[in-house]
Design a protein around this motif. Structure first.
Motif, PDB file in Angstrom:
ATOM      1  N   LEU A  84     -23.760 -68.078  -8.250  1.00 22.97           N
ATOM      2  CA  LEU A  84     -23.457 -66.935  -9.109  1.00 22.97           C
ATOM      3  C   LEU A  84     -22.450 -65.980  -8.451  1.00 22.97           C
ATOM      4  N   PRO A  85     -22.621 -65.646  -7.169  1.00 23.52           N
ATOM      5  CA  PRO A  85     -21.576 -64.822  -6.541  1.00 23.52           C
ATOM      6  C   PRO A  85     -20.212 -65.504  -6.537  1.00 23.52           C
ATOM      7  N   LEU A  86     -20.192 -66.817  -6.324  1.00 19.32           N
ATOM      8  CA  LEU A  86     -18.926 -67.540  -6.317  1.00 19.32           C
ATOM      9  C   LEU A  86     -18.276 -67.519  -7.703  1.00 19.32           C
ATOM     10  N   ALA A  87     -19.079 -67.631  -8.753  1.00 22.08           N
ATOM     11  CA  ALA A  87     -18.534 -67.579 -10.107  1.00 22.08           C
ATOM     12  C   ALA A  87     -17.844 -66.240 -10.361  1.00 22.08           C
ATOM     13  N   ARG A  88     -18.447 -65.148  -9.894  1.00 20.90           N
ATOM     14  CA  ARG A  88     -17.810 -63.832 -10.054  1.00 20.90           C
ATOM     15  C   ARG A  88     -16.506 -63.765  -9.255  1.00 20.90           C
ATOM     16  N   GLU A  89     -16.554 -64.286  -8.045  1.00 22.27           N
ATOM     17  CA  GLU A  89     -15.371 -64.251  -7.183  1.00 22.27           C
ATOM     18  C   GLU A  89     -14.219 -65.051  -7.774  1.00 22.27           C
ATOM     19  N   ARG A  90     -14.543 -66.205  -8.361  1.00 21.88           N
ATOM     20  CA  ARG A  90     -13.507 -67.115  -8.863  1.00 21.88           C
ATOM     21  C   ARG A  90     -13.155 -66.862 -10.327  1.00 21.88           C
ATOM     22  N   GLY A  91     -13.841 -65.939 -10.984  1.00 21.36           N
ATOM     23  CA  GLY A  91     -13.558 -65.667 -12.386  1.00 21.36           C
ATOM     24  C   GLY A  91     -13.950 -66.813 -13.297  1.00 21.36           C
ATOM     25  N   ILE A  92     -15.179 -67.329 -13.110  1.00 20.87           N
ATOM     26  CA  ILE A  92     -15.678 -68.461 -13.889  1.00 20.87           C
ATOM     27  C   ILE A  92     -16.862 -67.984 -14.736  1.00 20.87           C
ATOM     28  N   ALA A  93     -16.847 -68.301 -16.010  1.00 16.68           N
ATOM     29  CA  ALA A  93     -17.963 -67.972 -16.893  1.00 16.68           C
ATOM     30  C   ALA A  93     -19.172 -68.833 -16.547  1.00 16.68           C
ATOM     31  N   VAL A  94     -20.364 -68.288 -16.770  1.00 14.73           N
ATOM     32  CA  VAL A  94     -21.606 -68.993 -16.427  1.00 14.73           C
ATOM     33  C   VAL A  94     -22.496 -69.123 -17.660  1.00 14.73           C
ATOM     34  N   LEU A  95     -22.817 -70.378 -18.018  1.00 18.76           N
ATOM     35  CA  LEU A  95     -23.844 -70.669 -19.015  1.00 18.76           C
ATOM     36  C   LEU A  95     -25.118 -71.036 -18.274  1.00 18.76           C
ATOM     37  N   VAL A  96     -26.251 -70.536 -18.747  1.00 19.31           N
ATOM     38  CA  VAL A  96     -27.528 -70.783 -18.073  1.00 19.31           C
ATOM     39  C   VAL A  96     -28.404 -71.663 -18.946  1.00 19.31           C
ATOM     40  N   ASN A  97     -28.768 -72.841 -18.405  1.00 18.70           N
ATOM     41  CA  ASN A  97     -29.711 -73.720 -19.085  1.00 18.70           C
ATOM     42  C   ASN A  97     -31.116 -73.587 -18.484  1.00 18.70           C
ATOM     43  N   ARG A  98     -32.090 -74.148 -19.163  1.00 17.65           N
ATOM     44  CA  ARG A  98     -33.500 -74.117 -18.747  1.00 17.65           C
ATOM     45  C   ARG A  98     -33.990 -72.687 -18.455  1.00 17.65           C
ATOM     46  N   PRO A  99     -33.703 -71.727 -19.332  1.00 19.34           N
ATOM     47  CA  PRO A  99     -34.171 -70.359 -19.074  1.00 19.34           C
ATOM     48  C   PRO A  99     -35.686 -70.233 -19.116  1.00 19.34           C
ATOM     49  N   PHE A 100     -36.347 -71.166 -19.828  1.00 17.73           N
ATOM     50  CA  PHE A 100     -37.811 -71.142 -19.933  1.00 17.73           C
ATOM     51  C   PHE A 100     -38.454 -72.345 -19.255  1.00 17.73           C
ATOM     52  N   ARG A 101     -37.690 -73.088 -18.458  1.00 16.01           N
ATOM     53  CA  ARG A 101     -38.203 -74.333 -17.860  1.00 16.01           C
ATOM     54  C   ARG A 101     -38.766 -75.262 -18.936  1.00 16.01           C
ATOM     55  N   GLU A 102     -38.005 -75.440 -20.016  1.00 11.41           N
ATOM     56  CA  GLU A 102     -38.430 -76.259 -21.161  1.00 11.41           C
ATOM     57  C   GLU A 102     -39.770 -75.792 -21.719  1.00 11.41           C
ATOM     58  N   GLY A 103     -40.007 -74.497 -21.693  1.00 12.76           N
ATOM     59  CA  GLY A 103     -41.216 -73.914 -22.263  1.00 12.76           C
ATOM     60  C   GLY A 103     -42.339 -73.686 -21.282  1.00 12.76           C
ATOM     61  N   ALA A 104     -42.295 -74.347 -20.121  1.00 12.81           N
ATOM     62  CA  ALA A 104     -43.389 -74.229 -19.160  1.00 12.81           C
ATOM     63  C   ALA A 104     -43.525 -72.797 -18.641  1.00 12.81           C
ATOM     64  N   LEU A 105     -42.412 -72.123 -18.427  1.00  8.52           N
ATOM     65  CA  LEU A 105     -42.460 -70.747 -17.933  1.00  8.52           C
ATOM     66  C   LEU A 105     -43.117 -69.831 -18.953  1.00  8.52           C
ATOM     67  N   LEU A 106     -42.763 -69.973 -20.221  1.00 12.11           N
ATOM     68  CA  LEU A 106     -43.373 -69.118 -21.239  1.00 12.11           C
ATOM     69  C   LEU A 106     -44.858 -69.398 -21.393  1.00 12.11           C
ATOM     70  N   ARG A 107     -45.237 -70.662 -21.326  1.00 19.26           N
ATOM     71  CA  ARG A 107     -46.670 -70.977 -21.429  1.00 19.26           C
ATOM     72  C   ARG A 107     -47.450 -70.318 -20.295  1.00 19.26           C
ATOM     73  N   GLN A 108     -46.859 -70.264 -19.126  1.00 17.40           N
ATOM     74  CA  GLN A 108     -47.493 -69.598 -17.990  1.00 17.40           C
ATOM     75  C   GLN A 108     -47.567 -68.086 -18.208  1.00 17.40           C
TER      76      GLN A 108
END
Length: 300
Positions: A204-228
């Motif tokens: 993430l710091p490198l993306a800011r340094e290099r001017g690269i957009a970041v898409l984030v996958n698995r924000p919920f760990r395929e639902g496991a995080l929300l179930r917890q």
């Protein structure tokens, strides 16, 4: 013809044209700029892994169309898919046609082959039913030297707007970092959430340094995080950032990171879609509150 009768005849046409219009009372959708262009995109997108892989199930396809209708109505734009995702691309394409949304969507797909990337991309484009993709990414770095060169050539020829690479579940971060340092790319896609935070160290710091957009996958760990998380009450102080659910809490943690451009939770459930889109409105946590959020979840 009376004015009332004329208006009744116009309703279907108006409904199609305004299918995705936000009501004046709806809070403004939060956006972030794509560093390489300055183009703004909403901070919550829509993934399609598993959830849109519904084959020829007509009822399930109609539900996916409804998810996309509500996604656009809530101000969403970026939808992400891949040849790896079974029938998802065709389901998206069918919905885009029904919703007349090909000019609304920010189409993000992937090339996932060690052989003929051009042929695979054309197959994907036809399934999406779009004239060209906005973003193509080398999926999980498969044959990345060959396929990234192809994507860069397509961009130079005006056949593509943005180029990127992807990884997930913390795999191959070392190689990922080297590509970010050595290649000209517009986007990276990686896994990042309240529990999986390795990307904070270098990517993430490198993306800011290099001017690269970041898409984030698995924000919920395929639902496991929300179930917890849903086994516990949402803390009252979540209201300070306008969160009414754990899903919004988890998403706002992600998109408040200054390097993150857009999170792409996947869902085929309209109610879950509406809940997720709530994270694209209202206040975001500052650095101190982000730390409090992470510490709170770590203790649960």
């Amino acid at each position: 013809m009376r004015r009332r009768d004329l208006l009744l005849q116009l309703v279907p046409a108006l409904g199609a044209a305004d299918a995705f219009a936000q009501t004046p009372a709806q809070p403004q959708t939060l956006t972030r700029p794509i560093p390489s262009s300055g183009e703004q995109i909403p901070v919550i997108g829509l993934g399609s892994w598993i959830t849109f892989n519904v084959g020829n199930d007509r009822q399930a396809r109609e539900q996916c169309t409804e998810v996309m209708r509500q996604f656009f109505a809530a101000g969403g734009k970026l939808i992400d898919s891949s040849p790896m995702y079974g029938s998802s691309q065709g389901v998206i394409g069918e919905a885009l046609q029904k919703l007349r949304a090909r000019s609304t969507v920010f189409s993000a797909d992937k090339v996932w082959t060690s052989s003929d990337g051009t042929a695979q991309i054309e197959t994907s484009r036809k399934l999406w039913q779009v004239p060209r993709f906005d973003l193509l990414q080398v999926h999980n770095l498969l044959a990345w030297e060959k396929q990234l060169a192809l994507l860069q050539a397509m961009k130079a020829a005006g056949q593509l707007r943005y180029v990127g690479i992807t990884t997930s579940e913390g795999r191959r971060h070392g190689e990922f970092e080297q590509i970010m340092r050595s290649q000209r790319i517009d986007f990276v896609q990686l896994s990042y959430n309240l529990l999986d935070r390795e990307a904070e160290q270098r990517l993430l710091p490198l993306a800011r340094e290099r001017g690269i957009a970041v898409l984030v996958n698995r924000p919920f760990r395929e639902g496991a995080l929300l179930r917890q998380l849903q086994r516990h009450p949402l803390p009252a102080w979540a209201g300070e950032i306008d969160c009414t659910s754990w899903a919004q809490f988890a998403l706002k943690f992600i998109v408040s990171h200054p390097a993150v451009t857009c999170a792409i939770p996947a869902t085929g459930n309209p109610a879950h879609l509406r809940e997720n889109m709530g994270a694209s409105r209202g206040r975001l946590p500052d650095a101190a509150l982000r730390q409090r959020m992470a510490d709170h979840v770590a203790r649960l």
